[in-house]
Each structure stands twice: as structure tokens, then as C-alpha cells.
Write an enzyme that holds these catalytic residues in place. Structure first.
Site, PDB file in Angstrom:
ATOM      1  N   GLU A  20       0.829  -1.209   0.000  1.00  0.00           N
ATOM      2  CA  GLU A  20       0.000   0.000   0.000  1.00  0.00           C
ATOM      3  C   GLU A  20       0.864   1.260   0.000  1.00  0.00           C
ATOM      4  O   GLU A  20       0.579   2.210  -0.723  1.00  0.00           O
ATOM      5  CB  GLU A  20      -0.900  -0.023   1.247  1.00  0.00           C
ATOM      6  CG  GLU A  20      -1.767   1.197   1.445  1.00  0.00           C
ATOM      7  CD  GLU A  20      -3.115   1.077   0.757  1.00  0.00           C
ATOM      8  OE1 GLU A  20      -3.271   0.139  -0.040  1.00  0.00           O
ATOM      9  OE2 GLU A  20      -3.983   1.933   1.008  1.00  0.00           O
ATOM     10  N   ASP A  21       1.924   1.281   0.785  1.00  0.00           N
ATOM     11  CA  ASP A  21       2.651   2.534   1.026  1.00  0.00           C
ATOM     12  C   ASP A  21       4.039   2.613   0.390  1.00  0.00           C
ATOM     13  O   ASP A  21       4.659   3.669   0.412  1.00  0.00           O
ATOM     14  CB  ASP A  21       2.829   2.760   2.541  1.00  0.00           C
ATOM     15  CG  ASP A  21       1.492   2.837   3.262  1.00  0.00           C
ATOM     16  OD1 ASP A  21       0.496   3.109   2.582  1.00  0.00           O
ATOM     17  OD2 ASP A  21       1.456   2.609   4.483  1.00  0.00           O
TER      18      ASP A  21
END
Ligand code: MN
Length: 724
Positions: free
Chosen positions: A88-89
Site C-alpha cells: 500500500e505505502d
């Protein structure tokens, strides 16, 4: 700067080594190498990222791993925790993770990532149940939910470092509405209690404070009250020869607040703020201990609950009772075995075997699987569950968001059209386009779990008939059908009425509205228009209506036939009736149903056993069946100068517009053609395809009808049909 970086790294190293130690404490065979690899990747991926507290970001995944190690989970789950935010990051892809750790871990990380992506949607309270189902549906593997719960727990533990009160309150509310019930359903009391308390602290700080103070006060009132009561209970039971461990605790502020709200009582009336737990070796001793307690202390009526014989739906088992206990204190007592206790604290996680990463009882015993099923309220059987303990429980549903964040649950395979009708029938009736996750898509697009669906509407837009093929919900289907029906009812009923009136004229019987109205029930319709419309659509034949409304006609028809037959016996040229020459006198004949010849067509007769002579067009393809039996062929021709009508069949492709059907029937009537039969074979949003039998005196008339029909603005194409 350099110094603080070193400190941060040191903190992270320390945190990781205590994580390893924690895992070792319950799993001596832990795969350190893989954990180290996950540590290296996660640390590198999150390098330069920081949490709101200013700590290095990677401290968070390690803390999440630690919370899961507290639940004694398997190495795969902990590795997933270490990597849970990388996709996600960071620049890490699922492929990277799959290459290094295999599919299993990649799937788990993917599941957590998907949950994180829908998390921001934050639905309101009445949607919470659907949201939980969506989470379960997306998760596939129960460990995905466990990681997500631990992730949320750590975020709640560190929520104070977020500055915005509004944001904190939103997160806390979401935790109470979504994650607390989820932890409860999964039976993970440890997580549940802490999630409740941390949320409570953010949302109702004063309330929590005053309850806490009151609890402190009551506890301070008499010193050592907990150890003293514990000791008295323990010796009471030990004296009866039952081994036991007794522990006492104060109830949490949140649970007391809930009770106060639930039962509308004040803090002072809530006497039992102390709870004690008696753990004994086996089930029968649970009941023995209960008997001992009730013999010694007065029982508080209505507080006894036996969750051993009737477990809670999350699998929780224990006996609860309330007594006026030692020191005249009103207390709550829970009696259970050590196994029940472990299940009560760790819930689903207690079933997880850290050695294999599989359910420890997945072979041989269905017990925990059944518990899991009941706790997530599923309807289907346990079989599908067994392989890889996959959670396909909501596989037959999809959950999608409205732009406002409302969740809509639909059957799998549902499209944007279903969604539109599920939002509101008006939205369905006027939808003209859809954006799914911000992209323009077709209304027929199938929806996926977690899609954000924004329906565009236009007051001019109308449902289309072919939508029926693209919907999965009965609600959408019936709404579309109703609309299409209403839209065409008027037009169809006009045509149907004309067909029926003609039949009545033919039989020379007056058409009475009252008689039709009285018969509606028997045709399963409620309005005259609907009956006419069914006639026009070819779903009910004119003769069927005639026969039902005028049963006496049937008899007279029969007698007319008998009369005719008798007549034909006396008549030398029976074929006169049929206007055809060249056949034997008295021979029965009929016009072929395949090619529908009309006077002017070149024709031929085929002798058919039991039927007499069948008249075909010479171009009829059916004739090829008879090429090798020339003895059946009879040369015939039309007799001239007769006004008897014959039906030719045409196929018309008509624009699906208001008035088109009426215009078509008007044109045909103007050309002195009679429509004797009509059937709609295909209907799309743009076109109708219909078959019409038009009675004409000769081919020239049929041709001119075709020409005029072709010139109509409503007609796409028209052609004569000479095959069946
Ligand atoms: Mn996280």
C-alpha cells in the site's frame, strides 16, 4: 539527525528481537530466516517514513507482529504483519513478495491491503453490519482479519499522537462500530476489550473518567479486597477436593458504561463491578464448583447463565453467576475450564496451529470450523471451508459503496443496473451511465467487492428491454419488466383490441366491454388493456379469447363445419370454396403454413395422407422434401376473379418508438390488408422484430403493402417470409 536515526534503528532492532523472543516462547521451531528476510524488506521499504508520533514507521508493523505473537499465531501471519503496509505505502509489489515468500504470504498481504483500501470509506452505523461482511468477503483467509484487527489495535494504542480531534473521533467511532464487533464475533476478547477501552477514551473522555474514579473509590474503600475475595473462594472450592485457580478483576469502564446504558441504571445501582474467575480441570467440576458457590453464598436472581450447555455464537463457553459473596460484596463469578478460558481470550486464534499455519483440528474434527461458521453467521455448510480454511462465506454476494459511503449488498454477478435499482427505483428508472471507482463504465458492468459506484441519471433516460439480460436481482428485473410493459401497454392494447374486434365482426357477434371485464380474472390480468396487449404480443390468441367469452360459438362453429362438409359432399366443385382449380372434386385442401402463398404466387399441391392437398408456393423450400415422390405432386392454380382473402406472412423490423406499432397497423389497414396474426419474436431497446400474417386478395396487394410499409419512418426493414 544522525544520532536520532541511530536511536530509531536501535529501537527497531530491540523491538524486533523482543518479537522473536516472544515467538520463541510458544514456538521453539520458529523459522528465524524467513522472519529476518521479512524484517529486512519491511525496514528497507519503510525507510524514511515516520508515524504521527515521529517514530520510524517500521516500528508499527513490528508492533502489529508482536500483538499477533501474543495470540500465538503462526510465522506466516507474523511475516504478513511485518509486510502488511509495504504494498500500500511503498514500492514493493505483490510479485516481489510472492517471489521471495511464496503465494501464501502474497495472498495474505494482498488481503490486508484490500481491507486497508476499503477502510477509508468509513460507512455510517446502520451500514456497519454490511461493512463487516464486506471485510470477511474480501479477506478469504481468517488470518487476514486477524492481522487487520491487530493493525487497528496498534493504531488505537498509539492514537494519541494524532493531532486532529475530528480524525481521532472518526477512527474511534469506526473502531467501535466495525472492529469491536468483529473481534467479538471472532471471540478475541483480549483485542475486543482493549479496542473498546481506547475508543471509549477518545469518544467519551468525561464519562470514562467519572466511571474510572468511581471504580478507584470503590476499590480503595477496602484495601486488598480482590486478594481477600480470591482467597476465600479458592479455599472454599479446594476444601471440596476440586483443584482450581481463582483470579479477580475490576470490570472495564466501557463494560460498565454499556450496562448503565443498556439497563438504564446509575453507577450506584451497579453493584457488581467486580468479577472473579474460577478455572477448574473439567466440565463436570464447573457444575460442582457452581453448586459449592451457590450453597455458600446467596445467589442474585436472574444472573445465572450457562454458556457451557449453550455456548455463545462466537463459541464462548463458561458459567456465569452473581452472588452476594465474601465480605458481603455483590460479585460476578465466571466458572470455566482452562481450555474454555484460552478460547475466551484468543477466540479463533486459539484454533490456529502455529506449527503448520493450518487449523489444528481441520482433519478429523469439524468442531472449530462449525464454531467459526456460526460466529460469522453463515448459512452454507462447512465443506467448502475445509480446504486451506478459506473463508468463502460471502462468495455469493458483492458489497459496493454509494458515493455517500453507504454499502449496498447484492448477489454475485450483479451489475451497475442492479445497483441503481437497489439505491432507489427512481435511480434505476432514470440511470444513463455509471462511474465505477472514478472511471466511466457500461451500465452492464459486473460489480466487484468494494467498488465505489456512482450512477448517473437523466430524467429523459428510460430502462431498456435488453437490460433484463444484465441484471441479477429480482428487484431490478421486475422493475424493468414493469416499465417496458407500461410503456407499450397503450399501443399494444390498441392493436390487440383491433384484432379482437375483427374476429367479433367475422363471427357477427357484438363485442361487449362488460363481458371482457368479467373474464379478466380467467386470463390472469387485471385490466382490459392488459388482455388486449397480450393478444397483440401473440401471447394469447384471438380465438382463445373468443372461445372463452363465447363458448356457444364453438358449437356453432362445429356445426358450421359439419354443414360445410355435408355441403361439399353434395357440391361437385368443393375447391370453389378455396378458389383453386386443377384438383379433384371433393378433396380436402389447405394452405401450407410454411410459405403462405397468396393468389398470384405460382403454386403446387402436395397430397398429404389424411390431410388432402396442401397448397405450397412453387418456391417453397419445403418442396425439396418431396422431390423423390413425384406421384404426390398435383398441378393446381388459383381461380381468377374471386375476392376470397389469403394470408401472406411478412417480417417487419420496427423502430422501438412510441406509436410505431400503431402506425404500422394503420398503414396496413389503409392498404385494405387485415392483420390476422401477429407475433413479436425479438425486442431490444432499439427495434422490434415481428411476424405478421396479412390477409390480402392477391400478391399485388401484398406487394403494395410491403412497399408502403417499407416507406414508413418507423420501419427498418420488411420482407415476405416463405419459410417457417
Ligand atoms: Mn498498518
Amino acid at each position: 539527525m544522525v544520532a536520532s536515526a541511530i536511536v530509531a534503528n536501535k529501537t527497531i532492532e530491540d523491538a524486533f528481537s523482543s518479537l522473536i523472543n516472544r515467538i520463541r516462547s510458544y514456538n521453539p521451531f520458529v523459522d528465524i530466516e524467513r522472519l529476518n528476510a521479512a524484517y529486512d524488506i519491511g525496514k528497507k521499504a519503510h525507510n524514511g517514513q515516520f508515524r504521527a508520533s515521529g517514530e520510524a514507521y517500521f516500528s508499527h508493523p513490528i508492533a502489529v507482529g508482536y500483538l499477533l505473537a501474543d495470540m500465538h499465531l503462526d510465522t506466516d501471519t507474523i511475516i504478513t504483519a511485518l509486510l502488511h503496509d509495504t504494498v500500500e505505502d511503498c514500492d514493493i509489489t505483490l510479485q516481489d513478495i510472492s517471489d521471495q515468500f511464496g503465494n501464501q504470504i502474497a495472498n495474505l498481504v494482498d488481503g490486508v491491503t484490500k481491507l486497508s483500501q476499503i477502510e477509508n470509506q468509513s460507512p455510517d452505523k446502520r451500514q456497519a453490519e454490511n461493512f463487516r461482511k464486506l471485510m470477511v468477503a474480501i479477506s478469504q483467509d481468517i488470518r487476514v482479519l486477524l492481522v487487520k484487527l491487530a493493525d487497528r489495535l496498534h493504531n488505537m494504542q498509539t492514537i494519541e499522537s494524532i493531532n486532529s480531534l475530528e480524525k481521532k473521533e472518526r477512527i474511534a467511532k469506526e473502531t467501535l462500530e466495525i472492529f469491536v464487533p468483529l473481534a467479538e464475533r471472532l471471540g478475541i476478547t483480549q483485542y475486543q476489550t482493549e479496542l473498546e477501552d481506547t475508543s471509549f477514551k477518545i469518544l467519551y473522555p468525561e464519562m470514562r473518567e467519572s466511571i474510572q474514579n468511581r471504580l478507584e473509590f470503590l476499590a480503595a474503600e477496602s484495601e486488598n479486597i480482590f486478594p481477600r475475595i480470591c482467597q476465600e473462594l479458592q479455599s472454599l472450592i479446594l476444601d471440596s477436593g476440586i483443584e482450581c485457580q481463582v483470579s479477580g478483576r475490576r470490570k472495564t469502564a466501557y463494560s460498565i458504561w454499556r450496562k448503565m446504558q443498556h439497563r438504564q441504571v446509575s453507577m450506584d445501582q451497579l453493584a457488581d463491578i467486580m468479577a472473579f474467575r474460577i478455572i477448574v480441570p473439567n466440565i463436570s467440576q464447573c457444575y460442582e464448583a457452581l453448586g459449592i458457590v451457590h450453597t455458600r453464598y446467596p445467589m442474585v436472581m436472574g444472573r445465572m447463565k450457562d454458556y457451557i450447555s449453550t455456548p455463545k455464537r462466537n463459541g464462548y463457553r463458561s458459567i456465569h453467576t452473581g452472588v452476594i459473596g465474601p465480605l458481603n460484596r455483590r460479585i460476578e463469578i465466571q466458572i470455566r475450564t482452562a481450555e474454555m478460558h484460552d478460547l475466551a481470550e484468543r477466540g479463533v486464534a486459539a484454533h490456529w496451529d502455529y506449527k503448520t499455519g493450518r487449523s489444528e483440528k481441520s482433519e478429523g474434527s469439524f468442531g472449530w470450523v462449525q464454531e467459526l461458521i456460526s460466529l460469522i453467521e453463515m448459512n452454507s455448510g462447512p465443506d467448502e471451508f475445509l480446504e486451506n480454511t478459506k473463508m468463502d462465506m460471502y462468495a455469493d454476494q458483492v458489497f459496493c459503496f454509494t458515493p455517500r459511503g453507504d454499502l449496498i449488498g447484492l448477489p454475485a454477478g450483479a451489475t451497475a443496473i442492479d445497483f441503481a435499482f437497489a439505491v432507489h427505483s427512481k435511480v434505476g428508472r432514470h440511470c444513463c451511465g455509471v462511474e465505477i471507482n472514478g472511471k466511466n463504465r457500461q451500465l452492464a458492468s459486473e460489480l466487484n467487492n468494494g467498488d465505489q459506484v456512482s450512477i448517473k441519471t437523466d430524467t429523459q433516460a428510460k430502462p431498456k428491454a435488453e437490460w433484463e439480460e444484465f441484471v441479477a436481482t429480482g428487484r431490478a428485473r421486475s422493475a424493468i419488466r414493469r416499465f417496458i410493459r407500461e410503456e407499450h401497454l397503450e399501443e399494444f392494447s390498441r392493436v390487440g383490441r383491433a384484432l379482437l374486434e375483427k374476429e367479433y365482426r367475422f363471427h357477427n357477434v357484438p363485442l361487449r366491454e362488460t363481458a371482457i371485464k368479467a373474464s379478466l380474472n380467467s386470463f390472469k390480468v387485471s385490466k382490459t388493456e392488459e388482455l388486449f396487449s397480450l393478444i397483440a404480443e401473440g401471447k394469447i390468441s384471438v380465438s382463445e379469447v373468443m372461445n372463452r367469452l363465447n363458448p356457444e360459438l364453438r358449437k356453432s362453429e362445429k356445426s358450421a363445419k359439419i354443414l360445410k362438409r355435408n355441403k361439399s359432399k353434395t357440391n361437385k366443385e368443393r375447391s370453389d370454396t378455396f378458389n383453386i382449380s386443377g384438383m379433384n372434386p371433393g378433396m380436402a385442401l389447405h394452405i401450407a403454413n410454411c410459405c403462405h402463398p397468396v393468389p398470384g404466387d405460382k403454386i403446387i399441391g402436395i397430397l398429404t395422407t389424411g390431410k388432402g392437398l396442401t397448397i405450397h408456393s412453387r418456391e417453397c423450400l419445403t418442396l425439396t422434401k418431396y422431390t423423390d415422390v413425384p406421384e404426390l405432386w398435383v398441378k393446381v392454380d388459383w381461380k381468377r376473379n374471386d375476392k376470397k382473402r389469403f394470408a401472406g406472412r411478412i417480417r417487419v423490423i420496427l423502430l422501438n418508438e412510441a406509436g410505431a406499432l400503431a402506425a404500422l397497423s394503420t398503414i396496413i389497414a389503409q392498404q385494405a390488408g387485415n392483420i390476422s396474426y401477429m407475433q413479436i419474436t425479438k425486442r431490444t431497446s432499439d427495434f422490434f422484430t415481428l411476424f405478421l400474417d396479412v390477409e390480402v386478395v392477391n400478391l399485388a396487394q401484398l406487394k403494395s403493402i410491403i412497399t408502403v410499409v417499407r416507406s414508413s419512418q418507423f420501419v427498418e426493414s420488411v420482407e415476405r417470409i416463405m419459410i417457417q
